[in-house]
Design a protein around this motif. Structure first.
Motif, short mmCIF file in Angstrom:
data_model
loop_
_atom_site.label_atom_id
_atom_site.label_comp_id
_atom_site.label_asym_id
_atom_site.label_seq_id
_atom_site.Cartn_x
_atom_site.Cartn_y
_atom_site.Cartn_z
N GLU A 97 0.81 -1.22 0.00
CA GLU A 97 0.00 0.00 0.00
C GLU A 97 0.84 1.27 0.00
O GLU A 97 0.35 2.34 -0.40
N GLU A 98 2.10 1.19 0.44
CA GLU A 98 2.96 2.38 0.47
C GLU A 98 3.66 2.62 -0.86
O GLU A 98 4.33 3.65 -1.02
N GLU A 99 3.52 1.71 -1.79
CA GLU A 99 4.18 1.89 -3.08
C GLU A 99 3.60 3.09 -3.82
O GLU A 99 2.38 3.31 -3.82
N ALA A 100 4.48 3.85 -4.49
CA ALA A 100 4.06 5.00 -5.29
C ALA A 100 4.13 4.61 -6.76
O ALA A 100 5.17 4.16 -7.25
N HIS A 101 3.02 4.74 -7.46
CA HIS A 101 2.98 4.41 -8.87
C HIS A 101 2.58 5.64 -9.68
O HIS A 101 1.89 6.53 -9.19
N GLY A 102 3.06 5.67 -10.92
CA GLY A 102 2.82 6.81 -11.79
C GLY A 102 1.35 7.00 -12.14
O GLY A 102 0.49 6.18 -11.83
N GLY A 103 1.06 8.12 -12.80
CA GLY A 103 -0.31 8.45 -13.17
C GLY A 103 -0.79 7.63 -14.37
O GLY A 103 -0.11 6.74 -14.87
N GLY A 104 -1.99 7.97 -14.80
CA GLY A 104 -2.54 7.30 -15.98
C GLY A 104 -3.31 6.04 -15.67
O GLY A 104 -3.74 5.34 -16.59
#
Length: 513
Positions: free
Chosen positions: A133-140
């Motif tokens: 849940e703490e992972e940051a993923h790009g937009g889109g």
């Protein structure tokens, strides 16, 4: 006199319904016929979550409506990055129920490995489990965490499951091939229908059965045998997501009154070594199932002697589920995974080419006829590899096999270089690519080799270091740990002055020590 070719088709198969939705097939009828029976149990260290068939059907249709509210196009990919969590199973069925295409990704993947899958399949949604849940993923794309998933599940339920055709895309799985990148295997809704021969001829599952599977839900063995098969047969599925411990399996068999237990050979070996199964209450268990790696005759004999229970072995692949097995209708022949199940058309074809099946006893490439309902639609965005996988009317695997006079299959290794360590297919090229990103490695190779247990194998790395570089095995293994899923990592490193090569300068993998 010319030998008779081996072409194994034992009985007519049931025709696939033209309109067919995998999720509806597993859930809707059970909700009507046996609404209050337990359908799914997820057991962890803190207790268990349970759903009846009626509750599971309702929860899935609510979550499906929530996914549909995101405005996704039909066939949109929904990547699920979770462990053995309830939401993984719920989202898998919900995506299919809404007409989308889920991908259950291994929780063992590193961030960069998961990111490759995310981009390769063009996912519109990424659902993250507790550990991610703490992972940051790009937009889109829509990124869903626990609270988001709960909100989606508050929607009014879909009235009907998506009206899909049997040949419409249903779900994706990723597998290793001979290249340095995993490839997506796209399955149709009919894949679940194609599993029906397994009930009588391998798993023995029926209404009221309780299936306990020891695997991770993303694996096709667990997803199919542990979830889809018991639910579609009117039974109950049990998954475990607690602390790993061989002793948990006999305990869960007793607590959950499991009638069928499924695992890889390594799990059976650990149970025998550490869990004293002869002292457990296994009275509910009819038999065990084994797949993913060869079941050693010695392991089978010890399990039988200490538990009084049979293990039915099977052979399958990500592209075509499980189609060769022993089982209630097929006596076990130790050393062979069994015979093609009734309704399957399977042959050994000449390794050098051609579509004429070989005679009994002759070694060839395992092939399944193209019209098999459980066969994949194709490889995701890999047209060249897809063309190479088919030979006329046949899908051709990389496995070298021979069928004996009774139709039992005997495995003789791989025609390609794909490794199978611990039940997972791993490409040597993918491991080698990782090793070569270590600055001080000049050349690298990977191969499957015997481990400490005589009937188990591990991945070994073979490296040539740059001039003056230290032979630091710990540093290399740590590098692999940072970039490869656990099942892909080498367990040992061998330092060489040069890699063995043939006359054409190509790596001679068989000559690696």
């Amino acid at each position: 006199m010319q030998k008779e070719a081996v072409l194994l088709s034992i009985s007519a198969r049931e025709p696939v319904p033209a309109r067919f939705n995998l999720a509806r097939y597993c859930l809707a009828e059970n909700a009507r016929v046996r609404p209050d029976a337990v359908a799914l149990t997820v057991v962890g260290d803190a207790g268990a979550q349970r759903w009846t068939h009626a509750a599971l059907d309702l929860k899935v249709r609510r979550l499906a409506a929530g996914l549909a509210s995101l405005g996704l196009k039909p066939g949109a990919r929904v990547m699920i990055r979770m462990g053995n969590e309830a939401n993984a199973a719920l989202l898998y069925f919900a995506a299919i129920a809404a007409g989308f295409v889920p991908l259950l990704a291994s929780s063992q993947l590193t961030f960069e490995e998961a990111d490759f899958l995310l981009k390769d399949c063009g996912a519109a949604v990424l659902a993250l489990g507790v550990a991610f849940e703490e992972e940051a993923h790009g937009g889109g794309l829509f990124v869903l965490r626990g609270a988001d998933i709960e909100r989606l599940a508050d929607h009014a339920p879909l009235d009907e499951y998506a009206d899909t055709a049997a040949d419409d895309p249903a779900y994706l799985v990723y597998t290793s091939g001979t290249t340095s990148r995993p490839k997506g295997v796209l399955h149709a809704h009919r894949a679940a229908w194609g599993r029906r021969p397994m009930r009588a001829h391998w798993t023995g599952l029926g209404p009221g059965d309780v299936m306990l599977h020891a695997g991770a839900i993303n694996w096709t063995y667990t997803l199919g045998v542990g979830i889809v098969d018991p639910l579609s047969a009117g039974g109950s599925a049990v998954l475990y997501n607690g602390h790993p411990d061989p002793a948990v399996w006999p305990r869960l068999i007793a607590e959950r009154r499991a009638t069928v237990f499924a695992a890889v050979p390594g799990v059976y070996r650990q149970i025998l070594k550490y869990a004293a199964p002869e002292e457990a209450d296994l009275s509910s268990l009819r038999h065990g199932l084994s797949a993913g790696a060869a079941l050693a005759p010695s392991l089978l004999a010890e399990w039988r002697a200490r538990t009084g229970k049979e293990i039915y072995e099977a052979f399958g692949m990500s592209e075509c589920s499980t189609f060769i097995s022993s089982g209630p209708t097929t006596p076990v022949h130790p050393g062979s995974p069994g015979r093609p199940q009734p309704g399957r058309v399977v042959a050994a074809l000449p390794p050098e080419g051609g579509e004429t099946p070989l005679a009994p006893g002759e070694t060839g490439v395992l092939a399944v006829r193209r019209d098999e309902p459980g066969l994949m639609l194709g490889y995701w965005s890999r047209p060249e590899e897809e063309r190479e996988a088919f030979r006329g009317d046949w899908f051709v695997s990389g496995d070298l096999v021979a069928f004996d006079a009774e139709g039992y299959m005997h495995h003789h290794g791989r025609a390609d270089e794909v490794m199978n360590a611990g039940g997972y297919r791993v490409s040597p090229a993918e491991v080698e690519k990782c090793l070569l990103t270590f600055d001080q490695v000049a050349e690298a190779a990977a191969a499957e080799r015997p481990g400490r247990d005589a009937d188990a194998t591990i991945i070994k790395a073979y490296v040539v270091m740059r001039d003056g570089a230290a032979h630091d095995e710990a540093a290399l293994l740590a590098h692999c740990q940072a970039h490869l899923a656990a099942y892909k990592r080498p367990r040992a490193v061998v330092f060489l002055d040069a890699l063995p090569r043939n006359a054409n300068g190509k790596l001679d993998r068989r000559a690696l020590p």
